[in-house]
Design an enzyme around this catalytic site. Sequence first.
Site, PDB file in Angstrom:
ATOM      1  N   HIS A 217      -7.523   3.067   3.078  1.00  0.00           N
ATOM      2  CA  HIS A 217      -7.404   3.832   4.322  1.00  0.00           C
ATOM      3  C   HIS A 217      -8.775   4.105   4.957  1.00  0.00           C
ATOM      4  CE1 HIS A 217      -3.427   4.707   2.679  1.00  0.00           C
ATOM      5  NE2 HIS A 217      -3.090   5.202   3.845  1.00  0.00           N
TER       6      HIS A 217
ATOM      7  N   CYS B 157     -10.683   3.499  -1.197  1.00  0.00           N
ATOM      8  CA  CYS B 157      -9.311   3.677  -0.718  1.00  0.00           C
ATOM      9  C   CYS B 157      -9.219   2.846   0.552  1.00  0.00           C
ATOM     10  CB  CYS B 157      -8.998   5.143  -0.423  1.00  0.00           C
ATOM     11  SG  CYS B 157      -7.403   5.421   0.398  1.00  0.00           S
TER      12      CYS B 157
ATOM     13  N   CYS C  23      -4.268  -1.093  -2.603  1.00  0.00           N
ATOM     14  CA  CYS C  23      -4.351   0.344  -2.890  1.00  0.00           C
ATOM     15  C   CYS C  23      -5.041   0.511  -4.229  1.00  0.00           C
ATOM     16  CB  CYS C  23      -2.949   0.952  -2.932  1.00  0.00           C
ATOM     17  SG  CYS C  23      -2.901   2.699  -3.433  1.00  0.00           S
ATOM     18  N   ASN C  24      -6.216   1.146  -4.225  1.00  0.00           N
ATOM     19  CA  ASN C  24      -6.960   1.365  -5.459  1.00  0.00           C
ATOM     20  C   ASN C  24      -6.155   2.185  -6.460  1.00  0.00           C
ATOM     21  OD1 ASN C  24     -10.149   0.634  -5.127  1.00  0.00           O
ATOM     22  ND2 ASN C  24      -9.249   1.189  -3.154  1.00  0.00           N
ATOM     23  N   THR C  25      -5.513   3.252  -5.984  1.00  0.00           N
ATOM     24  CA  THR C  25      -4.777   4.130  -6.880  1.00  0.00           C
ATOM     25  C   THR C  25      -3.652   3.378  -7.570  1.00  0.00           C
ATOM     26  OG1 THR C  25      -5.309   6.066  -5.514  1.00  0.00           O
ATOM     27  CG2 THR C  25      -3.457   6.272  -7.029  1.00  0.00           C
TER      28      THR C  25
ATOM     29  N   ASP D 160       0.858  -1.193   0.000  1.00  0.00           N
ATOM     30  CA  ASP D 160       0.000   0.000   0.000  1.00  0.00           C
ATOM     31  C   ASP D 160       0.886   1.231   0.000  1.00  0.00           C
ATOM     32  OD1 ASP D 160      -2.427   1.488   0.113  1.00  0.00           O
ATOM     33  OD2 ASP D 160      -2.156   1.782   2.254  1.00  0.00           O
ATOM     34  N   SER D 161       0.283   2.364  -0.306  1.00  0.00           N
ATOM     35  CA  SER D 161       1.031   3.621  -0.265  1.00  0.00           C
ATOM     36  C   SER D 161       1.347   4.036   1.165  1.00  0.00           C
ATOM     37  CB  SER D 161       0.228   4.734  -0.949  1.00  0.00           C
ATOM     38  OG  SER D 161      -1.006   4.934  -0.282  1.00  0.00           O
TER      39      SER D 161
END
Length: 267
Positions: free
Chosen positions: A196, A194, A79-81, A15-16
């Site tokens: 998060h 997201c 992480c979707n992005t 993940d970011s």
Amino acid sequence: MMEQTADLKPVLVFDSGIGGLTVLREARVLMPERGFIYVADDAGFPYGGWEEGALNERILSLFAKLLSQYEPEICIIACNTAFTLAGADLRTAFPQMTFVGTVPAIKPAAERTRSGLVSVLATPGTVRRAYTRDLIQSFASQCHVRLVGSENLARLSEAYIRGEPVSDDDVRAEIAPCFIEKDGAKTDIVVLACTHYPFMANVFRRLAPWPVDWLDPAEAIARQARRLVPVSPHHEHPSGFDFAYFTSGNPGFATQRLMQGFGLSVL
């Protein structure tokens, strides 16, 4: 390279930041015999504002190193992005590796909505992706789908996860665009696009102008990973894994304590 049990490779969760812990939590329940490596690209956080080409290059470069060093059984992109941008390129660049991605849960939202009004709460990057719009066209063409790209909610979520104070007004401002009324109907589902965001679901419920279903994809992602990971005949949990790696090399004290709470040591 770290010593590994030959037939029991670890699962890598990427993940970011630390939002992917929502997915890790579910995956560990379903794969108790596996060790886990949690990778947080906190040096690149947040991903939402990156230029696409530069971010894609960064993710591919990171995975070239991670796959060589840790040789995981499978990689979960929590992480979707990251996945909506780089998922296809990751699979092309590393065809020997299995990648489980995270995409906005638009299909289940379209199946569940009664009002036909669905909102997708995401980062600006996820909202911009053609991948996201293709999901809407494929699975939710009969719905009114509002894409809400929050500039600040990932940062607010990171702070909240670490136990830092977060203003109700700041959170309310980020989720407010999700709620619309049209022809006597109201939004009844908000897709948390997201990883998060599910950590703040109780805050969202408290601040929402009316009740909605906050759709968290973490369990579905973990189930897909479980389907793709061989069930080992060795049920003893392996040693040497269950750690977190931060690309900054310098996670704060609160973050380290959080990782310990999830049963992860910090490299």
